[in-house]
Design a protein around this motif. Structure first.
Motif, PDB file in Angstrom:
ATOM      1  N   PRO A 425       0.810  -1.222   0.000  1.00 41.44           N
ATOM      2  CA  PRO A 425       0.000   0.000   0.000  1.00 41.44           C
ATOM      3  C   PRO A 425       0.844   1.273   0.000  1.00 41.44           C
ATOM      4  O   PRO A 425       0.427   2.297  -0.521  1.00 41.44           O
ATOM      5  N   TYR A 426       2.016   1.205   0.630  1.00 40.86           N
ATOM      6  CA  TYR A 426       2.967   2.316   0.553  1.00 40.86           C
ATOM      7  C   TYR A 426       4.303   1.741   0.094  1.00 40.86           C
ATOM      8  O   TYR A 426       4.773   0.747   0.645  1.00 40.86           O
ATOM      9  N   LYS A 427       4.922   2.372  -0.893  1.00 36.03           N
ATOM     10  CA  LYS A 427       6.178   1.863  -1.442  1.00 36.03           C
ATOM     11  C   LYS A 427       7.218   2.978  -1.417  1.00 36.03           C
ATOM     12  O   LYS A 427       7.065   4.009  -2.080  1.00 36.03           O
ATOM     13  N   VAL A 428       8.272   2.772  -0.646  1.00 34.52           N
ATOM     14  CA  VAL A 428       9.315   3.777  -0.509  1.00 34.52           C
ATOM     15  C   VAL A 428      10.281   3.680  -1.694  1.00 34.52           C
ATOM     16  O   VAL A 428      10.521   2.574  -2.211  1.00 34.52           O
ATOM     17  N   PRO A 429      10.817   4.799  -2.188  1.00 34.43           N
ATOM     18  CA  PRO A 429      11.872   4.721  -3.220  1.00 34.43           C
ATOM     19  C   PRO A 429      13.032   3.866  -2.711  1.00 34.43           C
ATOM     20  O   PRO A 429      13.487   4.037  -1.580  1.00 34.43           O
ATOM     21  N   ILE A 430      13.503   2.949  -3.534  1.00 32.11           N
ATOM     22  CA  ILE A 430      14.487   1.962  -3.097  1.00 32.11           C
ATOM     23  C   ILE A 430      15.788   2.601  -2.628  1.00 32.11           C
ATOM     24  O   ILE A 430      16.531   2.021  -1.819  1.00 32.11           O
ATOM     25  N   ILE A 431      16.066   3.837  -3.088  1.00 34.43           N
ATOM     26  CA  ILE A 431      17.294   4.502  -2.685  1.00 34.43           C
ATOM     27  C   ILE A 431      17.309   4.782  -1.184  1.00 34.43           C
ATOM     28  O   ILE A 431      18.373   4.815  -0.559  1.00 34.43           O
ATOM     29  N   ALA A 432      16.117   4.956  -0.581  1.00 31.56           N
ATOM     30  CA  ALA A 432      16.044   5.280   0.854  1.00 31.56           C
ATOM     31  C   ALA A 432      16.595   4.150   1.716  1.00 31.56           C
ATOM     32  O   ALA A 432      17.501   4.386   2.541  1.00 31.56           O
ATOM     33  N   PRO A 433      16.094   2.902   1.604  1.00 35.82           N
ATOM     34  CA  PRO A 433      16.674   1.838   2.438  1.00 35.82           C
ATOM     35  C   PRO A 433      18.131   1.544   2.109  1.00 35.82           C
ATOM     36  O   PRO A 433      18.899   1.165   3.004  1.00 35.82           O
ATOM     37  N   ILE A 434      18.540   1.718   0.844  1.00 36.42           N
ATOM     38  CA  ILE A 434      19.951   1.493   0.485  1.00 36.42           C
ATOM     39  C   ILE A 434      20.836   2.509   1.206  1.00 36.42           C
ATOM     40  O   ILE A 434      21.875   2.159   1.785  1.00 36.42           O
ATOM     41  N   PHE A 435      20.416   3.773   1.188  1.00 32.82           N
ATOM     42  CA  PHE A 435      21.187   4.830   1.843  1.00 32.82           C
ATOM     43  C   PHE A 435      21.282   4.579   3.346  1.00 32.82           C
ATOM     44  O   PHE A 435      22.365   4.662   3.935  1.00 32.82           O
ATOM     45  N   VAL A 436      20.149   4.269   3.991  1.00 35.97           N
ATOM     46  CA  VAL A 436      20.141   4.041   5.442  1.00 35.97           C
ATOM     47  C   VAL A 436      20.950   2.803   5.787  1.00 35.97           C
ATOM     48  O   VAL A 436      21.621   2.757   6.829  1.00 35.97           O
ATOM     49  N   LEU A 437      20.945   1.792   4.923  1.00 29.51           N
ATOM     50  CA  LEU A 437      21.747   0.589   5.157  1.00 29.51           C
ATOM     51  C   LEU A 437      23.239   0.932   5.198  1.00 29.51           C
ATOM     52  O   LEU A 437      23.967   0.477   6.087  1.00 29.51           O
ATOM     53  N   PHE A 438      23.696   1.754   4.250  1.00 25.89           N
ATOM     54  CA  PHE A 438      25.111   2.139   4.236  1.00 25.89           C
ATOM     55  C   PHE A 438      25.465   2.990   5.457  1.00 25.89           C
ATOM     56  O   PHE A 438      26.542   2.826   6.051  1.00 25.89           O
ATOM     57  N   ILE A 439      24.570   3.886   5.841  1.00 25.46           N
ATOM     58  CA  ILE A 439      24.817   4.695   7.037  1.00 25.46           C
ATOM     59  C   ILE A 439      24.864   3.800   8.272  1.00 25.46           C
ATOM     60  O   ILE A 439      25.679   4.009   9.187  1.00 25.46           O
ATOM     61  N   SER A 440      24.006   2.786   8.320  1.00 26.41           N
ATOM     62  CA  SER A 440      24.003   1.847   9.445  1.00 26.41           C
ATOM     63  C   SER A 440      25.345   1.139   9.554  1.00 26.41           C
ATOM     64  O   SER A 440      25.901   1.001  10.658  1.00 26.41           O
ATOM     65  N   LEU A 441      25.866   0.688   8.421  1.00 30.56           N
ATOM     66  CA  LEU A 441      27.172   0.024   8.421  1.00 30.56           C
ATOM     67  C   LEU A 441      28.263   0.960   8.930  1.00 30.56           C
ATOM     68  O   LEU A 441      29.150   0.573   9.698  1.00 30.56           O
ATOM     69  N   TYR A 442      28.175   2.219   8.506  1.00 33.05           N
ATOM     70  CA  TYR A 442      29.135   3.224   8.950  1.00 33.05           C
ATOM     71  C   TYR A 442      29.060   3.421  10.467  1.00 33.05           C
ATOM     72  O   TYR A 442      30.088   3.457  11.165  1.00 33.05           O
ATOM     73  N   LEU A 443      27.831   3.514  10.991  1.00 33.52           N
ATOM     74  CA  LEU A 443      27.642   3.750  12.426  1.00 33.52           C
ATOM     75  C   LEU A 443      28.030   2.535  13.266  1.00 33.52           C
ATOM     76  O   LEU A 443      28.336   2.663  14.453  1.00 33.52           O
ATOM     77  N   ILE A 444      28.004   1.354  12.659  1.00 34.94           N
ATOM     78  CA  ILE A 444      28.424   0.137  13.367  1.00 34.94           C
ATOM     79  C   ILE A 444      29.942   0.015  13.387  1.00 34.94           C
ATOM     80  O   ILE A 444      30.550  -0.272  14.423  1.00 34.94           O
ATOM     81  N   ILE A 445      30.562   0.273  12.235  1.00 35.55           N
ATOM     82  CA  ILE A 445      31.994   0.007  12.077  1.00 35.55           C
ATOM     83  C   ILE A 445      32.869   1.138  12.611  1.00 35.55           C
ATOM     84  O   ILE A 445      33.882   0.895  13.272  1.00 35.55           O
ATOM     85  N   ALA A 446      32.481   2.400  12.347  1.00 37.33           N
ATOM     86  CA  ALA A 446      33.348   3.540  12.669  1.00 37.33           C
ATOM     87  C   ALA A 446      33.727   3.621  14.144  1.00 37.33           C
ATOM     88  O   ALA A 446      34.921   3.789  14.462  1.00 37.33           O
ATOM     89  N   PRO A 447      32.810   3.513  15.095  1.00 32.58           N
ATOM     90  CA  PRO A 447      33.229   3.603  16.502  1.00 32.58           C
ATOM     91  C   PRO A 447      34.151   2.472  16.932  1.00 32.58           C
ATOM     92  O   PRO A 447      35.016   2.671  17.787  1.00 32.58           O
ATOM     93  N   ILE A 448      33.973   1.298  16.338  1.00 30.63           N
ATOM     94  CA  ILE A 448      34.844   0.164  16.686  1.00 30.63           C
ATOM     95  C   ILE A 448      36.259   0.414  16.186  1.00 30.63           C
ATOM     96  O   ILE A 448      37.239   0.128  16.886  1.00 30.63           O
ATOM     97  N   ILE A 449      36.375   0.991  14.980  1.00 38.18           N
ATOM     98  CA  ILE A 449      37.698   1.316  14.426  1.00 38.18           C
ATOM     99  C   ILE A 449      38.338   2.450  15.224  1.00 38.18           C
ATOM    100  O   ILE A 449      39.532   2.415  15.540  1.00 38.18           O
ATOM    101  N   GLU A 450      37.530   3.464  15.557  1.00 35.29           N
ATOM    102  CA  GLU A 450      38.036   4.638  16.265  1.00 35.29           C
ATOM    103  C   GLU A 450      38.466   4.305  17.685  1.00 35.29           C
ATOM    104  O   GLU A 450      39.511   4.765  18.160  1.00 35.29           O
ATOM    105  N   ASN A 451      37.671   3.477  18.383  1.00 30.35           N
ATOM    106  CA  ASN A 451      37.961   3.168  19.786  1.00 30.35           C
ATOM    107  C   ASN A 451      37.561   1.726  20.094  1.00 30.35           C
ATOM    108  O   ASN A 451      36.553   1.481  20.762  1.00 30.35           O
ATOM    109  N   PRO A 452      38.340   0.747  19.614  1.00 28.15           N
ATOM    110  CA  PRO A 452      37.972  -0.661  19.829  1.00 28.15           C
ATOM    111  C   PRO A 452      37.999  -1.022  21.314  1.00 28.15           C
ATOM    112  O   PRO A 452      38.947  -0.685  22.025  1.00 28.15           O
ATOM    113  N   GLN A 453      36.932  -1.683  21.769  1.00 27.49           N
ATOM    114  CA  GLN A 453      36.846  -2.085  23.168  1.00 27.49           C
ATOM    115  C   GLN A 453      36.250  -3.485  23.250  1.00 27.49           C
ATOM    116  O   GLN A 453      35.461  -3.893  22.390  1.00 27.49           O
ATOM    117  N   LEU A 454      36.611  -4.185  24.318  1.00 28.71           N
ATOM    118  CA  LEU A 454      36.141  -5.553  24.492  1.00 28.71           C
ATOM    119  C   LEU A 454      34.623  -5.627  24.649  1.00 28.71           C
ATOM    120  O   LEU A 454      34.010  -6.644  24.326  1.00 28.71           O
TER     121      LEU A 454
END
Length: 509
Positions: A425-454
């Motif tokens: 019934p509602y269809k989002v432009p596919i670019i939106a989830p692709i963009f948020v997916l890449f940002i999610s990966l960035y937000l997951i990986i960047a802090p671990i690289i910047e300050n890795p902790q156990l």
């Protein structure tokens, strides 16, 4: 009504669940698009009582918690410039909006309660769905509820006590607040949404007061912050990611309405509309609040302040500075109410699929609220409050939230290929989830690289550790001895019964 304690197959719409009609004839399977049900009209199921206004209030009311009164300091410190901090706040709003629109597609395609749990079940199967609910039910949702209620208790007590409130007093008030919220949410959906509506309106009034105070300082002709540009800004990969973390903490809750899709009136229209109204409204408020702070305080004063909103109140409101702690208390109470409302629906949905114990999927026979699931979450939250050290738990599990947000974006993309003909019934432009997916990966990986902790490793091991419970209890269907008797006993205590899912709440490929 007592079911088998664990059902490995569950009753998910895309699985092999079957339902008998009144005459005893079975109606199709989950792969049959023409499947129909004949469920008695007096069947126990969730009622559609959440309208457009309540939907907007639930989104905005959960998003606007204590974060906007605390996070501006952290965002400004990590970005290094006023201009960059405002970009981060605006960017967080855009990210939340795009993510929520992707959730709108998922929520209208599969209008089952449980949000990510239901979507992971559709796209990836039982195991990822269970692991999401495992982490969210046992850690993320209860700890969020606990820390919001602790903030409420602290600010409420400090409005009446000179100096710092005793820790034991804060914890007792926090526990009493959780108990009161539990009563509200168990008593009636209408009462819970009514409380949400009132407190959301009160939050916007408090925000308006802050914005007017900042405007007054600007009109005086001598704003505290002269440079609103990008001088001195930090563009470090990891620091920008942590700045987004701080900002997104204030935006957290943008997906909460999806947890209660089965209770939304006309969800195909009201779910996207609530998102389109609620999130831009919150984004505008957040940017205006930050500008108001900067008109009254210098960046250095903001960074050195432990409670920037309270410092602003003392500088601008004078004898009326008490309005700020009152506003924070109002804001956190509304956010806690919405958090418990959504958390109960996640636990309810997981149990209904046979992945948690059955009693958690039962609802009150007259009030139609998921009482056992709400009680379960409240108990865990109170235990966390009494145990203490919740802040560190939140810090190192916040990145797991973005693992699941990214997973939800991936589920949109995957189902465009695996279920291309499914009704959307509602269809989002596919670019939106692709963009948020890449940002999610960035937000997951960047802090671990910047300050890795156990602790990041420990959090990951906790997620994977859910398999130790999934394999015996869900996959192989092992039932704990005497659990059936416990279920019957709790049914009588809570006056609850198993639910029936109506055809309008199912989607089939």
């Amino acid at each position: 009504m007592v079911q088998n304690e664990f059902n490995p197959k569950g009753n998910h719409p895309n699985g092999s669940y079957k339902e008998d009609d009144i005459s005893g004839n079975q109606k199709g399977t989950g792969n049959d698009p023409e499947r129909s049900f004949s469920i008695p009209t007096d069947a126990v199921h969730l009622k559609r009582r959440v309208g457009l206004f309540s939907g907007v209030a639930l989104i905005a009311g959960v998003m606007i918690g204590s974060g906007i009164f605390v996070s501006p300091t952290e965002v400004l410190e990590r970005t290094g410039s006023v201009g960059m901090s405002l970009v981060v706040w605006s960017g967080c709003g855009v990210l939340a909006m795009l993510g929520a629109l992707a959730y709108a597609e998922l929520g209208t395609m599969n209008p089952s309660s449980g949000a990510e749990y239901a979507y992971f079940l559709d796209a990836f199967g039982n195991v990822p769905a269970f692991l999401f609910s495992w982490v969210s039910t046992l850690v993320l949702k209860p700890s969020q509820l606990a820390i919001i209620c602790l903030t409420f208790a602290k600010y409420s007590l400090e409005a009446f006590i000179d100096g710092k409130a005793p820790e034991i007093s804060v914890k007792l008030v926090c526990a009493a607040t959780i108990a009161f919220l539990l009563f509200i949410n168990c008593y009636s959906v209408n009462l819970a949404t009514g409380v949400q509506n009132v407190f959301a309106a009160a939050k916007f009034l408090a925000i308006l007061i802050i914005c007017i105070g900042g405007l007054y300082k600007f009109i005086e002709g001598n704003p505290a912050t002269k440079d609103m540009g990008f001088s001195g800004g930090s563009y470090n990969f990891g620091r920008i990611a942590t700045a987004f973390y701080s900002g997104l903490w204030a935006y957290d809750g943008w997906n909460n309405l999806n947890y209660a899709t089965e209770e939304i009136k006309d969800p195909n229209k009201n779910l996207p509309r609530s998102i389109i109204i609620g999130i831009p409204l919150v984004t505008i408020c957040y940017v205006l609040i930050n500008v108001a702070y900067l008109f009254a305080l210098t960046p250095g004063e903001m960074i050195s302040s432990e409670a920037v909103a309270y410092t602003f109140g003392q500088r601008v409101l004078g004898n009326f500075a008490w309005i700020i702690p009152l506003s924070v208390a109002i804001s956190t109470f509304g956010a806690a109410n919405g958090t418990l409302f959504a958390a109960g629906r996640l636990c309810f949905a997981t149990s209904r699929e046979g992945q948690f114990t059955d009693i958690l999927s039962y609802i009150h026979v007259r009030r139609f609220t998921p009482v056992p699931a709400l009680v379960f979450h409240a108990i865990i939250a109170v235990v966390m409050v009494m145990a203490g050290n919740i802040e560190s738990l939140i810090d190192f599990f916040s990145f797991t939230a973005w693992i699941f947000y990214g997973g939800a974006m991936l589920s949109v993309i995957v189902q465009r290929f695996t279920r291309p003909k499914a009704l959307r019934p509602y269809k989002v432009p596919i670019i939106a989830p692709i963009f948020v997916l890449f940002i999610s990966l960035y937000l997951i990986i960047a802090p671990i690289i910047e300050n890795p902790q156990l602790e990041y490793l420990y959090a990951t091991l906790f997620i994977v550790g859910g398999l130790l419970f999934y394999v015996p209890f869900v996959h192989y269907g092992y039932s704990v001895k005497y659990m059936e008797r416990v279920t019957i006993f709790l049914q009588k205590i809570f006056q609850v019964a198993a639910t029936e899912v109506l055809e309008e709440e199912r989607h089939f490929l």
